[in-house]
Design a protein around this motif. Sequence first.
Motif, short mmCIF file in Angstrom:
data_model
loop_
_atom_site.label_atom_id
_atom_site.label_comp_id
_atom_site.label_asym_id
_atom_site.label_seq_id
_atom_site.Cartn_x
_atom_site.Cartn_y
_atom_site.Cartn_z
N GLU A 1 0.81 -1.22 0.00
CA GLU A 1 0.00 0.00 0.00
C GLU A 1 0.84 1.27 0.00
O GLU A 1 0.36 2.35 -0.32
N ARG A 2 2.12 1.15 0.35
CA ARG A 2 3.00 2.32 0.40
C ARG A 2 3.77 2.53 -0.91
O ARG A 2 4.58 3.44 -1.01
N ARG B 1 4.44 3.25 -5.02
CA ARG B 1 3.97 3.95 -6.22
C ARG B 1 4.88 3.48 -7.36
O ARG B 1 5.98 3.98 -7.53
N ASP C 1 5.76 2.28 -11.45
CA ASP C 1 5.47 2.62 -12.84
C ASP C 1 4.78 1.47 -13.57
O ASP C 1 3.90 1.70 -14.40
N ARG D 1 -3.26 -2.07 -7.95
CA ARG D 1 -3.74 -0.71 -7.65
C ARG D 1 -2.59 0.27 -7.44
O ARG D 1 -2.75 1.46 -7.66
N ARG D 2 -1.43 -0.23 -7.03
CA ARG D 2 -0.31 0.65 -6.73
C ARG D 2 0.61 0.90 -7.92
O ARG D 2 1.64 1.56 -7.79
N ALA D 3 0.25 0.38 -9.08
CA ALA D 3 1.06 0.58 -10.29
C ALA D 3 0.33 1.47 -11.29
O ALA D 3 -0.89 1.39 -11.44
N ALA D 4 1.08 2.34 -11.97
CA ALA D 4 0.49 3.18 -13.00
C ALA D 4 -0.05 2.34 -14.15
O ALA D 4 -1.09 2.68 -14.74
#
Length: 252
Positions: A160-161, A163, A165, A196-199
């Motif tokens: 969840e922490r 971010r 690519d 959810r945490r990937a662009a």
Amino acid sequence: MLTTQRKQLILQRLAHEGQIVAKALSDEWGISEDTVRRDLRELAAEGKLQRVHGGALPASAAVGDLRVRQELAPDEKRLLGRAGAAMVRPGQVVILDGGTTSLQVVQHLPLDLRATVVTHSPVVAAALAGHAHIEVLSLGGRLYRHSMVNVGASVVEAAERLRADLFLMGVTGVHAEAGLTTGDFEEATVKRVLHRRAAETVVLASLDKLGAASPFTVAPLKELAALVVPATAPRRIQKELRATGINVFLAD
């Protein structure tokens, strides 16, 4: 018609058409829906199909443990691994799932690549040891030995922490209607969070996963940036997948 004959015909139709609708089959054969549903339950218990509301879909063949899956379709996975590695750009933060195709991605990454790779697979993390310029972040948790990945609350909390690519995600089922699926509840939960945490999320899928379904949903196909499949994928399945609006690329 004997039960064994019905089951054989069900499996033949499933292989040919890609799905079974219980009511349509009961009308066609002049038998009760209860009889069809019982046949489907028994075939599902044998691992030969995946039951869904109103009928059944082909069961994923990619259900063996990591050791077994390493022997399946090695040439396909090499092509998919090469295609996946080509998507990784210098400086990116990339999430790499567990599995045999992910190991092929690692083998095709340039040794001079500078990037950060996040993984919840101890096997993938160890395979990256020779890439001196890649920073490896390993998400720890309870080891799910079947797939050799870490799962559980600690993995989810760490994920969840992030971010990232790009997430190169592995699944056991890719189906136009059922979407992306896998065979373990906790593993599916981890994949959903990483997604959810990937662009962008890209799935690299060998032939045994196409048109098949597993019990636990990860995401609908429309959420993918791309789906990469072997160039030998049946045209019918390619057409069904492209009809969902996703980008399908052929690895050859």
